[in-house]
Design a protein around this motif. Structure first.
Motif, PDB file in Angstrom:
ATOM      1  N   SER A 159       1.224  -0.998   0.330  1.00 52.51           N
ATOM      2  CA  SER A 159       0.578  -0.354  -0.176  1.00 52.51           C
ATOM      3  C   SER A 159       0.863   0.985  -0.023  1.00 52.51           C
ATOM      4  O   SER A 159       0.153   2.197  -0.327  1.00 52.51           O
ATOM      5  N   THR A 160       2.333   1.256   0.326  1.00 48.92           N
ATOM      6  CA  THR A 160       3.329   2.563  -0.200  1.00 48.92           C
ATOM      7  C   THR A 160       3.445   2.599  -1.382  1.00 48.92           C
ATOM      8  O   THR A 160       3.509   3.469  -1.408  1.00 48.92           O
ATOM      9  N   GLY A 161       3.128   1.885  -1.540  1.00 52.82           N
ATOM     10  CA  GLY A 161       4.013   2.445  -2.962  1.00 52.82           C
ATOM     11  C   GLY A 161       5.261   2.008  -3.878  1.00 52.82           C
ATOM     12  O   GLY A 161       5.077   2.121  -4.586  1.00 52.82           O
ATOM     13  N   ARG A 162       5.917   1.605  -2.445  1.00 50.92           N
ATOM     14  CA  ARG A 162       7.281   1.586  -2.658  1.00 50.92           C
ATOM     15  C   ARG A 162       8.013   0.391  -2.986  1.00 50.92           C
ATOM     16  O   ARG A 162       7.037  -0.387  -2.848  1.00 50.92           O
ATOM     17  N   PRO A 163       8.706  -0.114  -3.883  1.00 50.54           N
ATOM     18  CA  PRO A 163       9.300  -1.458  -3.703  1.00 50.54           C
ATOM     19  C   PRO A 163       9.712  -1.744  -3.079  1.00 50.54           C
ATOM     20  O   PRO A 163      10.162  -1.859  -1.741  1.00 50.54           O
ATOM     21  N   LEU A 164       9.091  -3.536  -2.977  1.00 51.55           N
ATOM     22  CA  LEU A 164       9.047  -4.093  -1.648  1.00 51.55           C
ATOM     23  C   LEU A 164      11.232  -4.530  -1.883  1.00 51.55           C
ATOM     24  O   LEU A 164      11.581  -4.702  -2.792  1.00 51.55           O
ATOM     25  N   GLN A 165      11.167  -5.689  -0.518  1.00 50.81           N
ATOM     26  CA  GLN A 165      13.092  -5.380  -0.446  1.00 50.81           C
ATOM     27  C   GLN A 165      13.384  -6.850  -0.385  1.00 50.81           C
ATOM     28  O   GLN A 165      13.083  -7.139   1.040  1.00 50.81           O
ATOM     29  N   PRO A 166      12.283  -7.827  -1.560  1.00 45.38           N
ATOM     30  CA  PRO A 166      12.466  -9.519  -0.367  1.00 45.38           C
ATOM     31  C   PRO A 166      14.390  -9.764  -0.197  1.00 45.38           C
ATOM     32  O   PRO A 166      14.897  -9.304  -1.051  1.00 45.38           O
ATOM     33  N   VAL A 167      14.627 -10.720   0.539  1.00 46.70           N
ATOM     34  CA  VAL A 167      16.151 -11.004   0.711  1.00 46.70           C
ATOM     35  C   VAL A 167      16.094 -12.665   0.252  1.00 46.70           C
ATOM     36  O   VAL A 167      15.151 -12.450  -0.969  1.00 46.70           O
ATOM     37  N   GLN A 168      17.185 -13.237   0.364  1.00 48.64           N
ATOM     38  CA  GLN A 168      17.533 -13.570  -0.512  1.00 48.64           C
ATOM     39  C   GLN A 168      16.844 -15.159  -0.423  1.00 48.64           C
ATOM     40  O   GLN A 168      16.761 -15.268   0.633  1.00 48.64           O
ATOM     41  N   SER A 169      16.615 -16.343  -1.605  1.00 55.35           N
ATOM     42  CA  SER A 169      15.786 -16.936  -0.710  1.00 55.35           C
ATOM     43  C   SER A 169      17.012 -18.017  -0.258  1.00 55.35           C
ATOM     44  O   SER A 169      16.140 -19.453   0.355  1.00 55.35           O
ATOM     45  N   GLU A 170      18.440 -18.087  -0.532  1.00 52.17           N
ATOM     46  CA  GLU A 170      18.854 -18.659   0.729  1.00 52.17           C
ATOM     47  C   GLU A 170      18.517 -18.659   1.961  1.00 52.17           C
ATOM     48  O   GLU A 170      18.680 -19.159   2.991  1.00 52.17           O
ATOM     49  N   LEU A 171      19.051 -17.154   2.545  1.00 53.10           N
ATOM     50  CA  LEU A 171      18.785 -16.505   3.617  1.00 53.10           C
ATOM     51  C   LEU A 171      17.056 -17.540   3.711  1.00 53.10           C
ATOM     52  O   LEU A 171      16.876 -17.252   5.168  1.00 53.10           O
ATOM     53  N   ALA A 172      15.659 -16.989   3.478  1.00 52.64           N
ATOM     54  CA  ALA A 172      14.514 -17.176   3.470  1.00 52.64           C
ATOM     55  C   ALA A 172      14.160 -18.573   3.927  1.00 52.64           C
ATOM     56  O   ALA A 172      13.541 -19.187   4.333  1.00 52.64           O
ATOM     57  N   ALA A 173      15.641 -19.822   3.752  1.00 48.73           N
ATOM     58  CA  ALA A 173      14.889 -21.094   3.796  1.00 48.73           C
ATOM     59  C   ALA A 173      15.974 -21.297   4.746  1.00 48.73           C
ATOM     60  O   ALA A 173      15.222 -22.424   5.829  1.00 48.73           O
ATOM     61  N   ARG A 174      16.912 -20.556   5.082  1.00 52.70           N
ATOM     62  CA  ARG A 174      17.420 -20.724   6.401  1.00 52.70           C
ATOM     63  C   ARG A 174      16.430 -20.899   7.557  1.00 52.70           C
ATOM     64  O   ARG A 174      16.274 -21.499   9.179  1.00 52.70           O
ATOM     65  N   VAL A 175      16.132 -18.825   7.655  1.00 50.13           N
ATOM     66  CA  VAL A 175      14.749 -18.931   9.184  1.00 50.13           C
ATOM     67  C   VAL A 175      14.011 -19.829   8.621  1.00 50.13           C
ATOM     68  O   VAL A 175      12.842 -19.963   9.340  1.00 50.13           O
ATOM     69  N   ALA A 176      13.161 -20.085   7.838  1.00 49.71           N
ATOM     70  CA  ALA A 176      11.705 -20.848   8.040  1.00 49.71           C
ATOM     71  C   ALA A 176      12.584 -22.793   8.453  1.00 49.71           C
ATOM     72  O   ALA A 176      11.339 -22.901   9.563  1.00 49.71           O
ATOM     73  N   ALA A 177      13.804 -22.685   8.136  1.00 52.98           N
ATOM     74  CA  ALA A 177      14.634 -24.156   9.046  1.00 52.98           C
ATOM     75  C   ALA A 177      14.750 -23.990  10.154  1.00 52.98           C
ATOM     76  O   ALA A 177      14.947 -24.766  11.157  1.00 52.98           O
ATOM     77  N   GLN A 178      15.077 -22.513  10.440  1.00 50.33           N
ATOM     78  CA  GLN A 178      15.533 -22.264  12.290  1.00 50.33           C
ATOM     79  C   GLN A 178      13.479 -22.667  12.676  1.00 50.33           C
ATOM     80  O   GLN A 178      13.520 -22.709  13.723  1.00 50.33           O
ATOM     81  N   THR A 179      13.223 -21.817  12.129  1.00 50.92           N
ATOM     82  CA  THR A 179      10.782 -21.612  12.951  1.00 50.92           C
ATOM     83  C   THR A 179      10.797 -23.233  12.364  1.00 50.92           C
ATOM     84  O   THR A 179      10.201 -23.844  14.416  1.00 50.92           O
ATOM     85  N   MET A 180      11.109 -24.306  12.189  1.00 47.44           N
ATOM     86  CA  MET A 180      10.153 -25.389  12.100  1.00 47.44           C
ATOM     87  C   MET A 180      11.173 -26.050  13.250  1.00 47.44           C
ATOM     88  O   MET A 180      10.627 -27.523  13.247  1.00 47.44           O
ATOM     89  N   GLY A 181      12.284 -26.020  12.972  1.00 49.62           N
ATOM     90  CA  GLY A 181      12.982 -27.027  13.766  1.00 49.62           C
ATOM     91  C   GLY A 181      12.840 -26.638  15.408  1.00 49.62           C
ATOM     92  O   GLY A 181      13.869 -27.558  16.028  1.00 49.62           O
ATOM     93  N   GLU A 182      12.111 -25.950  15.403  1.00 54.94           N
ATOM     94  CA  GLU A 182      11.147 -25.265  16.758  1.00 54.94           C
ATOM     95  C   GLU A 182      10.056 -25.058  17.200  1.00 54.94           C
ATOM     96  O   GLU A 182      10.534 -23.667  16.814  1.00 54.94           O
ATOM     97  N   ARG A 183       8.813 -26.466  17.609  1.00 55.22           N
ATOM     98  CA  ARG A 183       7.838 -25.944  17.845  1.00 55.22           C
ATOM     99  C   ARG A 183       7.652 -25.639  19.061  1.00 55.22           C
ATOM    100  O   ARG A 183       5.975 -25.472  19.069  1.00 55.22           O
ATOM    101  N   LEU A 184       8.413 -25.534  19.902  1.00 54.95           N
ATOM    102  CA  LEU A 184       7.812 -24.717  21.048  1.00 54.95           C
ATOM    103  C   LEU A 184       7.392 -24.043  21.371  1.00 54.95           C
ATOM    104  O   LEU A 184       6.064 -23.455  22.459  1.00 54.95           O
ATOM    105  N   GLN A 185       7.579 -22.381  20.804  1.00 51.37           N
ATOM    106  CA  GLN A 185       7.262 -21.586  20.927  1.00 51.37           C
ATOM    107  C   GLN A 185       5.818 -21.517  20.328  1.00 51.37           C
ATOM    108  O   GLN A 185       4.411 -20.651  20.509  1.00 51.37           O
ATOM    109  N   SER A 186       5.050 -22.800  19.669  1.00 47.34           N
ATOM    110  CA  SER A 186       3.654 -22.343  19.322  1.00 47.34           C
ATOM    111  C   SER A 186       3.176 -23.180  20.187  1.00 47.34           C
ATOM    112  O   SER A 186       1.841 -23.266  20.515  1.00 47.34           O
ATOM    113  N   GLU A 187       3.534 -24.290  20.904  1.00 48.68           N
ATOM    114  CA  GLU A 187       3.294 -25.121  22.150  1.00 48.68           C
ATOM    115  C   GLU A 187       2.355 -23.921  23.203  1.00 48.68           C
ATOM    116  O   GLU A 187       1.700 -24.079  24.078  1.00 48.68           O
TER     117      GLU A 187
END
Length: 247
Positions: A208-236
């Motif tokens: 909605s800002t109309g400004r260009p979005l700034q995604p991170v590199q796919s390798e970093l996004a994949a690493r963050v996904a693995a970090q989050t899914m590797g520890e689901r205590l926060q979900s509980e």
């Protein structure tokens, strides 16, 4: 739809572990209502029975999510027969949920029309960019898009088409419709549902800002996904906090 009440279903329905599972499903529904993720008395959450994966617990027809308690939850089979519970069941819930449990092999299935996630299904993006916000990165590699909207899911064929389009993904964006979020446990699925909407909200606000979005590199996004899914205590922990705060 014809009711059925086999002795096995009644015995399972009233076991203490199934009573706890019914309470968890009801809590997830109330929590979704509390966070503005529901829509009237529509949409559904379900969870397959560990003992009988072809049977699943489902929220009943006609109750607002905010009022659902464990005793309101209904047990149904894959053919749409009510096996236990006192409330009616809604047809589209059966067609979508039965197919996702059976074909996609998912234990807990949450289908919503929550606002920000649904908004992204109305655009040419058709869903979330999992390389934008940190909340979005937890979904990297876990999302499918079904862009083929065919109207209300009032037959088994449409539910099966949606389930196959998921291709095993935990999250599916349904074009011009809403989302499906799945998980091994009710707590995991609800945690993902909540953070999916937060990630979609951030993306819609950024757009909605109309400004260009700034995604991170796919390798970093994949690493963050693995970090989050590797520890689901926060979900509980999140789910238990909801148990303490919502009645």
């Amino acid at each position: 739809m014809q009711d059925a009440a086999p002795d096995e279903a009644q015995a399972l329905f009233h076991r203490s572990d199934l009573r706890a599972l019914r309470n968890d499903l009801a809590l997830a529904l109330r929590a979704a209502a509390h966070h503005g993720l529901g829509e009237g008395v529509c949409n559904h959450f379900s969870v397959a029975l560990p003992q009988r994966p072809d049977w699943f617990l489902l929220n009943p027809r006609g109750l607002h999510w905010g009022e659902v308690q464990g005793h309101d939850i209904v047990l149904v089979d894959a053919q749409g027969r009510r096996l236990a519970g006192s409330h009616e069941i809604e047809p589209t819930a059966l067609f979508i949920h039965a197919a996702v449990h059976r074909i996609a092999g998912k234990a807990c299935v949450m289908h919503t029309h929550m606002p920000y996630a649904t908004a992204l299904t109305l655009t040419d993006l058709r869903g979330l960019d999992p390389a934008l916000s940190q909340n979005a990165m937890r979904f990297y590699g876990r999302v499918a898009v079904d862009a083929a909207y065919n109207g209300l899911a009032l037959d088994a064929g449409e539910g099966e088409r949606i389930a196959r389009a998921m291709q095993g993904a935990d999250v599916a964006f349904l074009g011009n419709h809403g989302v499906i979020v799945c998980g091994e446990k009710v707590s995991y699925a609800f945690d993902d549902l909540y953070y999916l909407e937060r990630a979609c909200q951030a993306q819609v606000l950024a757009l909605s800002t109309g400004r260009p979005l700034q995604p991170v590199q796919s390798e970093l996004a994949a690493r963050v996904a693995a970090q989050t899914m590797g520890e689901r205590l926060q979900s509980e922990l999140f789910f238990e906090s909801l148990r303490r705060s919502l009645r």
